[in-house]
Motif scaffolding. Structure first.
Motif: not given
Ligand SMILES: [Zn+2]
Length: 237
Positions: A140, A144, A161-162
């Protein structure tokens, strides 16, 4: 079956192709193998001007030439290959862009090289096979970092996600850099199955990620050294 870009195939002065396990270097480029510059890919952003066959380029993740008869290529196995051509085929380039290269601006460096004596609006680009958003899971923190450093929509960078979408990031950047057209000529190196009945292998492409998982389970399984696929382009006349 080799992947070709419809955009690049429409330019008579060049030949190009994106290799896979069936032919790491596309068959119709093999004749030019010895003209390839020597270089070491280091996930950097250095683009080298090539003026002669088999030129020693040192560390380089991008190559540029306006000389006919020199095959420019990069080796990949999940990283993103991008092939560039002027619309009239009078100058070409190629780039190896992993997540680090994309983040550090290798596509911007190629655009800057082109703009030294031309405009990107006279050029097209084709993105080849790479780790797809379907399979390219990272941590993650890396997602970001991309979302902080690139002014791109967060969902485009990471549709789930990820996961990172290298192809979408590259496509967005290339359009922003002013290229006349951008083509997407490959599919996911991690999960695309082989559909060529002449070939015995299960998967179409060599994948660093898939190979690493396999080696984690079976340390005796061979690595991918010598099995990266080439993305190549040459001015033939
Ligand atoms: Zn996939």
């Amino acid at each position: 079956m080799t992947d070709y870009s419809a955009l690049l195939s429409a330019i008579p002065a060049i030949r190009h192709g994106f290799g896979n396990k069936s032919a790491l270097l596309p068959t119709d480029l093999q004749h030019y193998r010895d003209t390839q510059p020597e270089k070491r890919q280091v996930h950097g952003t250095r683009i080298v001007d090539v003026n002669q066959p088999a030129q020693a380029c040192g560390d380089a993740d991008g190559l540029y030439t306006a000389q006919p008869g020199i095959l420019l290529s990069v080796l990949t196995a999940d990283c993103l290959p991008v092939i560039f051509s002027r619309r009239d085929g009078s100058a070409i380039g190629v780039v190896h862009a992993g997540w680090r290269g994309l983040l550090d601006g290798i596509l911007e460096h190629m655009a800057a090289r082109i703009e030294q004596d031309d405009s990107t609006s006279a050029w097209v680009a084709a993105i080849g096979p790479a780790a797809g958003a379907c399979c390219y899971q990272v941590n993650q923190e890396l997602v970001e970092l991309f979302q902080q450093r690139l002014s791109l929509p967060a969902k485009l960078i990471s549709p789930q996600t990820r996961h990172l979408d290298l192809t979408a990031i590259a496509q967005y950047k290339l359009r922003n850099l002013g290229f006349a057209a951008v083509d997407n000529a490959g599919s996911c190196t991690i999960c695309t199955l082989n559909h060529d009945p002449q070939q015995p292998q299960r998967f179409k492409y060599t994948s660093f990620r898939r190979n690493s998982h396999r080696r984690a389970q079976d340390p005796a399984h061979p690595g991918i050294k010598g099995r990266n696929q080439y993305a190549g382009i040459i001015i033939t006349n």
